[in-house]
Motif scaffolding. Structure first.
Motif, PDB file in Angstrom:
ATOM      1  N   ASP A  28       3.411   5.320   6.879  1.00  0.00           N
ATOM      2  CA  ASP A  28       3.306   4.238   7.865  1.00  0.00           C
ATOM      3  C   ASP A  28       2.696   3.002   7.218  1.00  0.00           C
ATOM      4  O   ASP A  28       1.912   3.088   6.263  1.00  0.00           O
ATOM      5  CB  ASP A  28       2.431   4.663   9.051  1.00  0.00           C
ATOM      6  N   ALA A  29       3.053   1.839   7.771  1.00  0.00           N
ATOM      7  CA  ALA A  29       2.520   0.575   7.254  1.00  0.00           C
ATOM      8  C   ALA A  29       1.925  -0.223   8.404  1.00  0.00           C
ATOM      9  O   ALA A  29       2.553  -0.380   9.458  1.00  0.00           O
ATOM     10  CB  ALA A  29       3.619  -0.230   6.562  1.00  0.00           C
ATOM     11  N   LEU A  30       0.709  -0.728   8.192  1.00  0.00           N
ATOM     12  CA  LEU A  30       0.018  -1.530   9.197  1.00  0.00           C
ATOM     13  C   LEU A  30       0.014  -2.981   8.745  1.00  0.00           C
ATOM     14  O   LEU A  30      -0.337  -3.285   7.611  1.00  0.00           O
ATOM     15  CB  LEU A  30      -1.427  -1.034   9.366  1.00  0.00           C
ATOM     16  N   LEU A  31       0.394  -3.878   9.649  1.00  0.00           N
ATOM     17  CA  LEU A  31       0.379  -5.299   9.317  1.00  0.00           C
ATOM     18  C   LEU A  31       0.104  -6.112  10.574  1.00  0.00           C
ATOM     19  O   LEU A  31       0.125  -5.588  11.698  1.00  0.00           O
ATOM     20  CB  LEU A  31       1.691  -5.716   8.654  1.00  0.00           C
ATOM     21  N   THR A  32      -0.136  -7.405  10.357  1.00  0.00           N
ATOM     22  CA  THR A  32      -0.435  -8.308  11.466  1.00  0.00           C
ATOM     23  C   THR A  32       0.672  -9.338  11.578  1.00  0.00           C
ATOM     24  O   THR A  32       0.944 -10.077  10.620  1.00  0.00           O
ATOM     25  CB  THR A  32      -1.791  -9.013  11.256  1.00  0.00           C
ATOM     26  N   LEU A  33       1.319  -9.380  12.740  1.00  0.00           N
ATOM     27  CA  LEU A  33       2.418 -10.302  12.987  1.00  0.00           C
ATOM     28  C   LEU A  33       1.993 -11.306  14.046  1.00  0.00           C
ATOM     29  O   LEU A  33       1.695 -10.916  15.181  1.00  0.00           O
ATOM     30  CB  LEU A  33       3.670  -9.536  13.438  1.00  0.00           C
ATOM     31  N   HIS A  34       1.937 -12.583  13.659  1.00  0.00           N
ATOM     32  CA  HIS A  34       1.529 -13.634  14.595  1.00  0.00           C
ATOM     33  C   HIS A  34       0.228 -13.278  15.304  1.00  0.00           C
ATOM     34  O   HIS A  34       0.073 -13.477  16.510  1.00  0.00           O
ATOM     35  CB  HIS A  34       2.636 -13.910  15.618  1.00  0.00           C
ATOM     36  N   LEU A  72       6.346   2.542  11.487  1.00  0.00           N
ATOM     37  CA  LEU A  72       6.335   3.967  11.167  1.00  0.00           C
ATOM     38  C   LEU A  72       7.210   4.269   9.957  1.00  0.00           C
ATOM     39  O   LEU A  72       8.175   3.547   9.669  1.00  0.00           O
ATOM     40  CB  LEU A  72       6.818   4.767  12.371  1.00  0.00           C
ATOM     41  N   ALA A  73       6.856   5.330   9.278  1.00  0.00           N
ATOM     42  CA  ALA A  73       7.615   5.750   8.102  1.00  0.00           C
ATOM     43  C   ALA A  73       9.075   5.977   8.452  1.00  0.00           C
ATOM     44  O   ALA A  73       9.401   6.494   9.535  1.00  0.00           O
ATOM     45  CB  ALA A  73       7.018   7.032   7.531  1.00  0.00           C
ATOM     46  N   ASN A  74       9.968   5.530   7.557  1.00  0.00           N
ATOM     47  CA  ASN A  74      11.412   5.738   7.705  1.00  0.00           C
ATOM     48  C   ASN A  74      11.921   5.275   9.069  1.00  0.00           C
ATOM     49  O   ASN A  74      12.699   5.964   9.740  1.00  0.00           O
ATOM     50  CB  ASN A  74      11.753   7.221   7.495  1.00  0.00           C
ATOM     51  N   SER A  75      11.463   4.102   9.477  1.00  0.00           N
ATOM     52  CA  SER A  75      11.894   3.571  10.766  1.00  0.00           C
ATOM     53  C   SER A  75      12.077   2.070  10.668  1.00  0.00           C
ATOM     54  O   SER A  75      11.678   1.433   9.691  1.00  0.00           O
ATOM     55  CB  SER A  75      10.870   3.897  11.857  1.00  0.00           C
ATOM     56  N   THR A  76      12.663   1.498  11.711  1.00  0.00           N
ATOM     57  CA  THR A  76      12.881   0.054  11.789  1.00  0.00           C
ATOM     58  C   THR A  76      12.294  -0.464  13.088  1.00  0.00           C
ATOM     59  O   THR A  76      12.493   0.130  14.159  1.00  0.00           O
ATOM     60  CB  THR A  76      14.383  -0.285  11.732  1.00  0.00           C
ATOM     61  N   THR A  77      11.566  -1.578  12.976  1.00  0.00           N
ATOM     62  CA  THR A  77      10.966  -2.211  14.149  1.00  0.00           C
ATOM     63  C   THR A  77      11.581  -3.587  14.333  1.00  0.00           C
ATOM     64  O   THR A  77      11.654  -4.383  13.385  1.00  0.00           O
ATOM     65  CB  THR A  77       9.442  -2.351  13.977  1.00  0.00           C
ATOM     66  N   LEU A  78      12.003  -3.880  15.532  1.00  0.00           N
ATOM     67  CA  LEU A  78      12.608  -5.175  15.844  1.00  0.00           C
ATOM     68  C   LEU A  78      11.708  -5.905  16.834  1.00  0.00           C
ATOM     69  O   LEU A  78      11.355  -5.355  17.873  1.00  0.00           O
ATOM     70  CB  LEU A  78      14.013  -4.994  16.431  1.00  0.00           C
ATOM     71  N   THR A  79      11.338  -7.143  16.521  1.00  0.00           N
ATOM     72  CA  THR A  79      10.448  -7.933  17.356  1.00  0.00           C
ATOM     73  C   THR A  79      11.039  -9.319  17.562  1.00  0.00           C
ATOM     74  O   THR A  79      11.579  -9.909  16.622  1.00  0.00           O
ATOM     75  CB  THR A  79       9.057  -8.077  16.697  1.00  0.00           C
ATOM     76  N   THR A  80      10.968  -9.825  18.758  1.00  0.00           N
ATOM     77  CA  THR A  80      11.403 -11.202  18.995  1.00  0.00           C
ATOM     78  C   THR A  80      10.304 -12.168  18.577  1.00  0.00           C
ATOM     79  O   THR A  80       9.114 -11.859  18.675  1.00  0.00           O
ATOM     80  CB  THR A  80      11.739 -11.420  20.477  1.00  0.00           C
ATOM     81  N   LYS A 107       0.816  -1.223   0.000  1.00  0.00           N
ATOM     82  CA  LYS A 107       0.000   0.000   0.000  1.00  0.00           C
ATOM     83  C   LYS A 107       0.845   1.266   0.000  1.00  0.00           C
ATOM     84  O   LYS A 107       0.649   2.189   0.794  1.00  0.00           O
ATOM     85  CB  LYS A 107      -0.968  -0.025   1.184  1.00  0.00           C
ATOM     86  N   GLY A 108       1.847   1.274  -0.889  1.00  0.00           N
ATOM     87  CA  GLY A 108       2.674   2.457  -1.071  1.00  0.00           C
ATOM     88  C   GLY A 108       3.928   2.495  -0.233  1.00  0.00           C
ATOM     89  O   GLY A 108       4.753   3.385  -0.418  1.00  0.00           O
ATOM     90  N   SER A 109       4.085   1.561   0.685  1.00  0.00           N
ATOM     91  CA  SER A 109       5.291   1.517   1.514  1.00  0.00           C
ATOM     92  C   SER A 109       6.209   0.386   1.032  1.00  0.00           C
ATOM     93  O   SER A 109       5.740  -0.697   0.700  1.00  0.00           O
ATOM     94  CB  SER A 109       4.932   1.259   2.979  1.00  0.00           C
ATOM     95  N   ARG A 110       7.490   0.664   1.005  1.00  0.00           N
ATOM     96  CA  ARG A 110       8.468  -0.379   0.698  1.00  0.00           C
ATOM     97  C   ARG A 110       9.071  -0.853   2.015  1.00  0.00           C
ATOM     98  O   ARG A 110       9.703  -0.079   2.749  1.00  0.00           O
ATOM     99  CB  ARG A 110       9.565   0.141  -0.229  1.00  0.00           C
ATOM    100  N   LEU A 111       8.856  -2.118   2.310  1.00  0.00           N
ATOM    101  CA  LEU A 111       9.334  -2.712   3.544  1.00  0.00           C
ATOM    102  C   LEU A 111      10.476  -3.675   3.248  1.00  0.00           C
ATOM    103  O   LEU A 111      10.443  -4.399   2.261  1.00  0.00           O
ATOM    104  CB  LEU A 111       8.207  -3.462   4.253  1.00  0.00           C
ATOM    105  N   LEU A 112      11.460  -3.668   4.100  1.00  0.00           N
ATOM    106  CA  LEU A 112      12.541  -4.648   4.025  1.00  0.00           C
ATOM    107  C   LEU A 112      12.438  -5.527   5.265  1.00  0.00           C
ATOM    108  O   LEU A 112      12.593  -5.047   6.394  1.00  0.00           O
ATOM    109  CB  LEU A 112      13.901  -3.960   3.956  1.00  0.00           C
ATOM    110  N   VAL A 113      12.152  -6.806   5.033  1.00  0.00           N
ATOM    111  CA  VAL A 113      11.898  -7.752   6.117  1.00  0.00           C
ATOM    112  C   VAL A 113      13.132  -8.621   6.316  1.00  0.00           C
ATOM    113  O   VAL A 113      13.652  -9.204   5.366  1.00  0.00           O
ATOM    114  CB  VAL A 113      10.675  -8.640   5.795  1.00  0.00           C
TER     115      VAL A 113
END
Length: 777
Positions: A755-761, A768-776, A733-739
């Motif tokens: 910003d990008a909204l998604l469902t993880l587990h 958030l835009a131009n940011s990195t999220t780290l999740t265990t 939806k317009g955001s480029r994500l690197l997973v």
């Protein structure tokens, strides 16, 4: 005498440093297995695809250069349109001190042919001893330019090692090429310009497409440019030059460059042969062209699709091989063209497009390069007239898309007759073009999937809504009323070993899905864009069809799980004979079953060619419970021969869903080795486009756990035990994500300003835009 054979013809570990997991090498020359390397090592840029036949010719070779979209039907009732094999511009014959260079004579002291995926360049390194004991080192390099889509570039170096060399070179543009004996071209003008540039013109004999081919040569001896003695010759459909340099001293190196170009009247920028000549005349030498080509691959491919697998070198090579061929086969330059089932790497399936594009290849572009995905879908929109004609010919309404498609207006181009019937000795009739109809819903599904990932409203208004409505009009006209319900009878589903079946589950469910989506978007446009709805309604009589969609969709028969939770593949599948498929599942030859049975006999057995119910459980996965998925896996997988290359990828993804990591990985391995593996006959007719796309889906959708359900993005990673990490890009939806997935963590970088909204587990998170999220995990 040929070089001594090693245990494996192909090597995957030749790359080191910056080329680690980028190189595939053939380590001995086998004249009985030329087709495999010609296809698997083929070069291309989406405009044209060049089989990697050698410069010198051999009896078992299949030379081929295919230009996207240039379909022609040879004059005759039994032929269908196909991509014509254009003139061969790579042929060169070398006479070394009176002996013709051939790897089948003399002795091959060293041989290695390598496809460098990173640079998209093919090279051969040879140490050859002639029958008279003279030794030479020869290197051959070539590429099909990604920077300039018309250009093929070759470079050859020859070094005499045991004495001086008198060289004679014949180099041609050979328009005598055929498609397995069928000549598609009228003979045209041949000419030599300025004693340097050869030209051969030709025109297809039915579609009247003009082809213009050019070639020129440059010679260097020990870094000094020179012009050797040369003579021009012309033969029927062939122009060639003979070059005879002065004597080359022992240990000196002569370098020969051949730059070729092909232009056609199907090109959007085509004017005439003279303007093509002017364009070709301005092209640079090999090294300059290669620098631009290499940069194009770096910037447009490898930085666009930076997929990294940590843990198994071959798997990293395999996904790069897939991306390489996805680039080579895809006509990203022109929305009037689509992807053939063999890409542009061979004559198989005549260059026609199937459901392979929408279901197996398109998801790669939808999530990795939406611009290209849109163009591929625009092709279907532009080909609606042919789909309408097919519907009318079959007494239906709306758009009934052909099983096999070629040029926009061609309509259905599936051949009527196929391979020999082992029992009757007669040709087998191909029913797919008549009754394999699920492709119409598959295209609507791909439209919807693209829209959910991209939010491309402009596409929907210009193409997408119409495609969904036009296909739904077809389905409502196709349904048959029986016992107060609607059915779909007499079809072929994805399992092409079952013909003329009633209520194929995949077909019925996808048709129902298509109708429901049409109802949804009709209601939506009524509220949000009534002007567009009116325009489409006037064209497709949507007001009348809307009522029929509602009535028929509600009563369309959808096969339900039985008491054992198995969904009947069709009305009679579960009552058919069961045989032991063990020897056929273990056979190295695809279709080994048909050495013992004909298709009529197989039609009466519980034997499935490829994923059928299983792909339904994948595409419409949120409509079925985990218990139903497991029950159907247990029932159908043992009965599936995977005789289609697209099958194992689907099964691998489902195995991941069912928690069987070992089986998922095993299926992935087998899928990735269809073209890349050691079976030296697997790719003779061309690479397997659907399998190539399926490999990417296994990595991203299976092991990466990426799914789109009901317009939401879900991630549920399930890495194979042998992998320590996986990194891939995805557009949402317009955001480029690197997973980036590891055994214990998931890192998602949002490289966009949105910003990008998604469902993880199962938990919704916002990146958030131009940011990195780290999740265990």
């Amino acid at each position: 005498m040929l070089q001594k054979k090693e245990n494996q013809a192909l090597k995957y570990d030749k790359g080191a440093g910056e080329f680690k997991n980028w190189l595939i090498s053939e380590t001995y020359f086998n004249p009985e297995a030329l087709g495999k390397v010609e296809a698997a090592f083929s070069l291309g840029n989406g405009y044209m695809g060049l089989r990697s036949a050698t410069e010198e010719r051999y009896p078992n070779e299949v030379r081929g250069n295919f230009v996207a979209g240039t379909f022609n039907k040879f004059l005759g009732d039994k032929e269908v349109t196909e991509l014509p094999n254009a003139a061969d511009m790579t042929e060169m014959t070398f006479t070394l001190n009176g002996t013709t260079f051939q790897l089948t004579t003399g002795e091959v002291l060293y041989f290695e042919r390598t496809l460098n995926l990173k640079n998209a360049e093919l090279s051969r390194h040879i140490h050859w001893r002639s029958p008279y004991g003279e030794e030479y080192k020869l290197t051959f390099s070539r590429f099909v330019s990604l920077d300039n889509k018309h250009i093929i570039a070759q470079k050859v170096t020859i070094t005499p090692l045991s004495g001086d060399l008198n060289l004679k070179l014949n180099s041609s543009i050979n328009g005598q090429m055929t498609n397995t004996g069928t000549q598609h071209f009228k003979e045209g003008v041949m000419r030599l310009y300025n004693q340097k540039i050869m030209k051969l013109e030709a025109r297809t004999n039915e579609s009247n497409i003009d082809f213009t081919h050019f070639a020129r040569h440059e010679f260097t001896l020990e870094n000094n440019v020179f012009t050797p003695k040369n003579t021009i010759f012309m033969d029927r459909r062939k122009i060639f030059m003979t070059f005879e340099p002065e004597t080359i001293k022992k240990n000196e190196t002569i370098t020969i460059e051949k730059i070729s170009g092909v232009y056609t009247s199907r090109d959007k920028d085509w004017q005439n042969a003279d303007t093509a000549l002017a364009t070709f005349s301005s092209t640079a030498n090999y090294d300059t062209l290669f620098d631009a080509h290499r940069s194009a691959w770096k910037n447009n491919v490898w930085e666009q699709y930076p997929i990294q697998i940590e843990g198994v070198d071959f798997d990293q090579l395999a996904i790069r091989f897939a991306v390489y061929h996805l680039t080579c086969m895809t006509p990203a330059h022109d929305n009037r063209m689509n992807i053939g089932a063999k890409g542009l790497s061979g004559e198989g399936y005549k260059g026609h497009a199937f459901w392979d594009t929408e279901i197996f290849v398109l998801p790669f572009f939808t999530t990795s390069n939406p611009k290209v995905a849109r163009q591929l879908l625009e092709y279907r929109s532009l080909s609606i007239p042919g789909a309408v004609r097919k519907a009318k010919e079959n007494n239906y309404q709306g758009a009934m898309f052909p099983w096999e498609s070629a040029w926009l207006e061609d309509g259905e181009v599936t051949p009527i007759w196929g391979a020999a019937d082992i029992i009757t000795g007669e040709p087998t009739k191909i029913w797919s073009g008549f009754i394999e109809q699920h492709i119409t819903a598959d295209i609507a599904f791909a439209v919807w999937q693209y829209y959910q990932f991209t939010d491309d409203q402009d596409f929907m208004e210009k193409h997408g809504y119409e495609l969904i409505f036009a296909t739904a009009v077809f389905w409502q006209s196709r349904l048959e009323e029986k016992d107060n319900r609607y059915e779909i009878t007499g079809v072929v589903g994805p399992d092409e070993y079952k013909e003329h079946v009633d209520n194929n589950a995949f077909t019925n469910y996808m048709a129902h899905w298509n109708l429901e989506k049409a109802i949804h978007y009709y209601d939506l446009l009524q509220q949000e864009n009534p002007a567009l709805l009116k325009a489409l309604s006037d064209k497709w009589d949507l007001k009348t069809n809307y009522q029929k969609w509602q009535e028929k969709s509600a009563k369309l028969y959808l096969p339900q799980p039985n008491s054992e939770l198995v969904i009947p593949q069709d009305d009679t599948y579960l009552s058919k004979k069961i045989i032991d498929l063990t020897p056929y599942k273990a056979a190295s030859q695809v279709g080994a079953l048909f050495l013992d049975y004909n298709l009529d006999q197989v039609n009466d057995m519980q034997i499935t060619k490829q994923a059928d119910v299983m792909i339904l459980l994948y595409l419409l996965e949120n409509e079925f419970s985990p218990e139903v998925k497991q029950a159907n896996w247990d029932y159908y997988e043992p009965k599936t021969l995977h005789d289609s290359s697209l099958s194992r990828a689907t099964h691998s993804i489902l195995a991941s869903d069912l928690g069987d990591k070992d089986l998922a990985y095993s299926m992935f391995e087998k899928a990735s080795r269809i073209d890349l593996g050691q079976n030296m006959k697997s790719s003779d007719a061309g690479i397997h486009s659907a399998s190539i796309g399926g490999i990417w889906q296994v990595v991203v959708n299976g092991f990466g756990g990426v799914r789109m359900l009901d317009g939401k993005l879900y991630l549920h990673p399930q890495l194979p035990e042998k992998w320590t990490g996986l990194k891939f890009p995805i557009y949402w939806k317009g955001s480029r994500l690197l997973v980036h997935i590891t055994k214990n963590a998931l890192e998602i970088s949002n490289l966009s300003n949105k910003d990008a909204l998604l469902t993880l587990h199962g938990n919704e998170i916002t990146i958030l835009a131009n940011s990195t999220t780290l999740t265990t995990i």
